[in-house]
Design a protein around this motif. Sequence first.
Motif, PDB file in Angstrom:
ATOM      1  N   GLY A   1       0.770  -1.268   0.090  1.00  0.00           N
ATOM      2  CA  GLY A   1       0.019  -0.054   0.028  1.00  0.00           C
ATOM      3  C   GLY A   1       0.844   1.286   0.032  1.00  0.00           C
ATOM      4  O   GLY A   1       0.316   2.349   0.294  1.00  0.00           O
ATOM      5  N   VAL A   2       2.043   1.249  -0.420  1.00  0.00           N
ATOM      6  CA  VAL A   2       2.879   2.310  -0.380  1.00  0.00           C
ATOM      7  C   VAL A   2       2.536   3.393  -1.533  1.00  0.00           C
ATOM      8  O   VAL A   2       2.381   2.830  -2.751  1.00  0.00           O
ATOM      9  CB  VAL A   2       4.529   2.204  -0.628  1.00  0.00           C
ATOM     10  CG1 VAL A   2       5.356   3.431  -0.601  1.00  0.00           C
ATOM     11  CG2 VAL A   2       4.763   1.299   0.615  1.00  0.00           C
ATOM     12  N   ILE A   3       2.085   4.439  -1.347  1.00  0.00           N
ATOM     13  CA  ILE A   3       1.714   5.408  -2.354  1.00  0.00           C
ATOM     14  C   ILE A   3       2.911   6.028  -3.167  1.00  0.00           C
ATOM     15  O   ILE A   3       3.951   6.413  -2.640  1.00  0.00           O
ATOM     16  CB  ILE A   3       1.078   6.803  -1.860  1.00  0.00           C
ATOM     17  CG1 ILE A   3      -0.094   6.188  -1.082  1.00  0.00           C
ATOM     18  CG2 ILE A   3       0.831   7.551  -3.027  1.00  0.00           C
ATOM     19  CD1 ILE A   3      -0.758   7.220  -0.131  1.00  0.00           C
ATOM     20  N   ASP A   4       3.010   5.847  -4.529  1.00  0.00           N
ATOM     21  CA  ASP A   4       4.164   6.374  -5.357  1.00  0.00           C
ATOM     22  C   ASP A   4       5.296   5.549  -4.646  1.00  0.00           C
ATOM     23  O   ASP A   4       6.300   6.282  -4.466  1.00  0.00           O
ATOM     24  CB  ASP A   4       4.256   7.776  -5.517  1.00  0.00           C
ATOM     25  CG  ASP A   4       3.175   8.543  -6.099  1.00  0.00           C
ATOM     26  OD1 ASP A   4       2.681   7.930  -7.032  1.00  0.00           O
ATOM     27  OD2 ASP A   4       2.785   9.409  -5.511  1.00  0.00           O
TER      28      ASP A   4
ATOM     29  N   ARG B   1      21.403   6.855   0.490  1.00  0.00           N
ATOM     30  CA  ARG B   1      21.045   7.458  -0.691  1.00  0.00           C
ATOM     31  C   ARG B   1      20.437   6.437  -1.694  1.00  0.00           C
ATOM     32  O   ARG B   1      20.381   5.047  -1.603  1.00  0.00           O
ATOM     33  CB  ARG B   1      22.429   7.549  -1.393  1.00  0.00           C
ATOM     34  CG  ARG B   1      23.435   8.814  -0.954  1.00  0.00           C
ATOM     35  CD  ARG B   1      22.972  10.086  -1.222  1.00  0.00           C
ATOM     36  NE  ARG B   1      23.775  11.282  -0.538  1.00  0.00           N
ATOM     37  CZ  ARG B   1      23.692  11.404   0.755  1.00  0.00           C
ATOM     38  NH1 ARG B   1      22.753  11.004   1.712  1.00  0.00           N
ATOM     39  NH2 ARG B   1      24.638  12.598   1.081  1.00  0.00           N
ATOM     40  N   ASN B   2      20.016   7.025  -2.498  1.00  0.00           N
ATOM     41  CA  ASN B   2      19.023   6.298  -3.538  1.00  0.00           C
ATOM     42  C   ASN B   2      17.914   5.116  -2.914  1.00  0.00           C
ATOM     43  O   ASN B   2      17.577   4.159  -3.156  1.00  0.00           O
ATOM     44  CB  ASN B   2      19.851   5.398  -4.395  1.00  0.00           C
ATOM     45  CG  ASN B   2      20.824   6.186  -5.182  1.00  0.00           C
ATOM     46  OD1 ASN B   2      20.499   7.289  -5.853  1.00  0.00           O
ATOM     47  ND2 ASN B   2      21.974   5.652  -5.118  1.00  0.00           N
ATOM     48  N   VAL B   3      17.373   5.844  -1.848  1.00  0.00           N
ATOM     49  CA  VAL B   3      16.185   5.033  -1.060  1.00  0.00           C
ATOM     50  C   VAL B   3      14.976   5.551  -1.439  1.00  0.00           C
ATOM     51  O   VAL B   3      14.521   6.670  -1.395  1.00  0.00           O
ATOM     52  CB  VAL B   3      16.549   5.205   0.389  1.00  0.00           C
ATOM     53  CG1 VAL B   3      15.388   4.578   1.265  1.00  0.00           C
ATOM     54  CG2 VAL B   3      17.748   4.670   0.863  1.00  0.00           C
ATOM     55  N   THR B   4      14.207   4.568  -1.897  1.00  0.00           N
ATOM     56  CA  THR B   4      12.711   4.777  -2.251  1.00  0.00           C
ATOM     57  C   THR B   4      11.890   4.723  -1.145  1.00  0.00           C
ATOM     58  O   THR B   4      12.142   4.267  -0.076  1.00  0.00           O
ATOM     59  CB  THR B   4      12.187   3.953  -3.368  1.00  0.00           C
ATOM     60  OG1 THR B   4      12.059   2.798  -2.942  1.00  0.00           O
ATOM     61  CG2 THR B   4      13.137   4.172  -4.799  1.00  0.00           C
ATOM     62  N   ARG B   5      10.589   5.311  -1.427  1.00  0.00           N
ATOM     63  CA  ARG B   5       9.509   5.012  -0.212  1.00  0.00           C
ATOM     64  C   ARG B   5       9.404   3.683   0.065  1.00  0.00           C
ATOM     65  O   ARG B   5       9.136   3.394   1.143  1.00  0.00           O
ATOM     66  CB  ARG B   5       8.318   5.780  -0.861  1.00  0.00           C
ATOM     67  CG  ARG B   5       8.310   7.269  -0.739  1.00  0.00           C
ATOM     68  CD  ARG B   5       6.729   7.607  -1.489  1.00  0.00           C
ATOM     69  NE  ARG B   5       6.611   9.237  -1.272  1.00  0.00           N
ATOM     70  CZ  ARG B   5       5.570   9.793  -1.445  1.00  0.00           C
ATOM     71  NH1 ARG B   5       4.502   9.198  -1.882  1.00  0.00           N
ATOM     72  NH2 ARG B   5       5.471  11.149  -1.305  1.00  0.00           N
ATOM     73  N   GLN B   6       9.259   2.694  -0.926  1.00  0.00           N
ATOM     74  CA  GLN B   6       9.171   1.467  -0.614  1.00  0.00           C
ATOM     75  C   GLN B   6      10.232   0.844  -0.023  1.00  0.00           C
ATOM     76  O   GLN B   6      10.100  -0.205   0.870  1.00  0.00           O
ATOM     77  CB  GLN B   6       9.109   0.625  -2.181  1.00  0.00           C
ATOM     78  CG  GLN B   6       8.735  -0.869  -2.122  1.00  0.00           C
ATOM     79  CD  GLN B   6       7.042  -0.846  -1.596  1.00  0.00           C
ATOM     80  OE1 GLN B   6       6.238  -0.541  -2.001  1.00  0.00           O
ATOM     81  NE2 GLN B   6       6.997  -1.527  -0.308  1.00  0.00           N
ATOM     82  N   ASP B   7      11.451   1.394  -0.444  1.00  0.00           N
ATOM     83  CA  ASP B   7      12.722   0.687   0.305  1.00  0.00           C
ATOM     84  C   ASP B   7      12.564   1.081   1.864  1.00  0.00           C
ATOM     85  O   ASP B   7      12.852   0.236   2.784  1.00  0.00           O
ATOM     86  CB  ASP B   7      13.971   1.175  -0.003  1.00  0.00           C
ATOM     87  CG  ASP B   7      14.313   0.995  -1.466  1.00  0.00           C
ATOM     88  OD1 ASP B   7      13.851  -0.190  -1.968  1.00  0.00           O
ATOM     89  OD2 ASP B   7      15.020   1.791  -2.377  1.00  0.00           O
ATOM     90  N   LEU B   8      12.199   2.163   2.232  1.00  0.00           N
ATOM     91  CA  LEU B   8      12.172   2.985   3.484  1.00  0.00           C
ATOM     92  C   LEU B   8      11.091   2.260   4.205  1.00  0.00           C
ATOM     93  O   LEU B   8      11.245   1.484   5.469  1.00  0.00           O
ATOM     94  CB  LEU B   8      11.982   4.329   3.444  1.00  0.00           C
ATOM     95  CG  LEU B   8      11.887   4.905   4.881  1.00  0.00           C
ATOM     96  CD1 LEU B   8      12.939   4.703   5.507  1.00  0.00           C
ATOM     97  CD2 LEU B   8      11.498   6.643   4.724  1.00  0.00           C
TER      98      LEU B   8
ATOM     99  N   LEU C   1       4.051   7.272   7.835  1.00  0.00           N
ATOM    100  CA  LEU C   1       4.589   7.598   6.748  1.00  0.00           C
ATOM    101  C   LEU C   1       3.583   7.718   5.487  1.00  0.00           C
ATOM    102  O   LEU C   1       3.139   8.607   4.873  1.00  0.00           O
ATOM    103  CB  LEU C   1       5.763   6.874   6.378  1.00  0.00           C
ATOM    104  CG  LEU C   1       7.414   7.070   6.796  1.00  0.00           C
ATOM    105  CD1 LEU C   1       8.212   5.909   6.364  1.00  0.00           C
ATOM    106  CD2 LEU C   1       7.645   8.392   6.541  1.00  0.00           C
ATOM    107  N   LEU C   2       3.129   6.558   5.618  1.00  0.00           N
ATOM    108  CA  LEU C   2       1.734   6.378   4.420  1.00  0.00           C
ATOM    109  C   LEU C   2       0.829   7.607   4.811  1.00  0.00           C
ATOM    110  O   LEU C   2       0.078   8.162   3.761  1.00  0.00           O
ATOM    111  CB  LEU C   2       0.945   5.226   4.844  1.00  0.00           C
ATOM    112  CG  LEU C   2       1.973   3.999   4.408  1.00  0.00           C
ATOM    113  CD1 LEU C   2       0.991   2.573   4.785  1.00  0.00           C
ATOM    114  CD2 LEU C   2       2.215   4.033   2.926  1.00  0.00           C
ATOM    115  N   GLU C   3       0.435   7.948   6.037  1.00  0.00           N
ATOM    116  CA  GLU C   3      -0.507   9.082   6.246  1.00  0.00           C
ATOM    117  C   GLU C   3      -0.174  10.333   5.666  1.00  0.00           C
ATOM    118  O   GLU C   3      -0.691  11.152   5.069  1.00  0.00           O
ATOM    119  CB  GLU C   3      -0.874   9.138   8.072  1.00  0.00           C
ATOM    120  CG  GLU C   3      -1.930  10.189   8.011  1.00  0.00           C
ATOM    121  CD  GLU C   3      -2.250  10.290   9.704  1.00  0.00           C
ATOM    122  OE1 GLU C   3      -2.886  11.245  10.012  1.00  0.00           O
ATOM    123  OE2 GLU C   3      -1.678   9.316  10.338  1.00  0.00           O
TER     124      GLU C   3
END
Length: 233
Positions: free
Chosen positions: A144-147, A205-212, A228-230
């Motif tokens: 459910g991670v946005i973008d 570095r180079n960490v996406t929302r999904q990675d985090l 974060l999702l909120e």
Amino acid sequence: MLPESIAQQRVLCNLCPVPVKHYISVSDLSWKPEHDCAKFFLPGTEITDHRDFELLLDVVAGKVSSDMRMIAASLSLDQDAVEQILQDRLHFFIHERNFQVLYHWRNKHRGVIDILYRALIDNDRADIVQFLKNFSRNHYKCPGVIDPGLEMTSTDIRLVSREILHEYTRLARFLRLPQQKIERIKMKFRYNINDCIMPTLDLLRNVTRQDLCNSLVYISRMDITEKLLESWT
């Protein structure tokens, strides 16, 4: 198993916990590469490092608990040195103290995964060995991670920093920040956790929302993921 032609190649061990730069054979790598082996190890394509080994040590540190001294003995670590590490880091939580013992072993003895496996089995912890053999970052996915492909921002880092406390080192390891860099920040701020968190996470570095979010699943901090999702809605 790697093809023989690939396994015989030697690659530079970059950012390894061992401080002296050195070359290793592909067959000596201590983790399963997440890339196509033939492409990943062809000469001149990419430099290899041991950061995934540090994550495996993190996994072990969380599972051995009070068995650490016996496992350290099986790893042929000097018991006085082990006690010194544990006593000097009483302000760390037990997971991090155990990790520091294993990290010391990795540095001093240039330990490899097979030796660690034997030490665990000798101490009736074959369950951990089996877990490590099946371990993959891909097992930790946040739905459910946005973008999900967007890179994390300084705002995201500040939010995580406010909530994460002592688990920040585990999150950083999951996101492949070398332990050497984590240790430098600790020394700079004299091991004050509150002062270390933000500078450490700023190095990612180079960490996406999904990675985090996946890293937060790894350390069982879905409460931070929810915040974060909120914030992204």
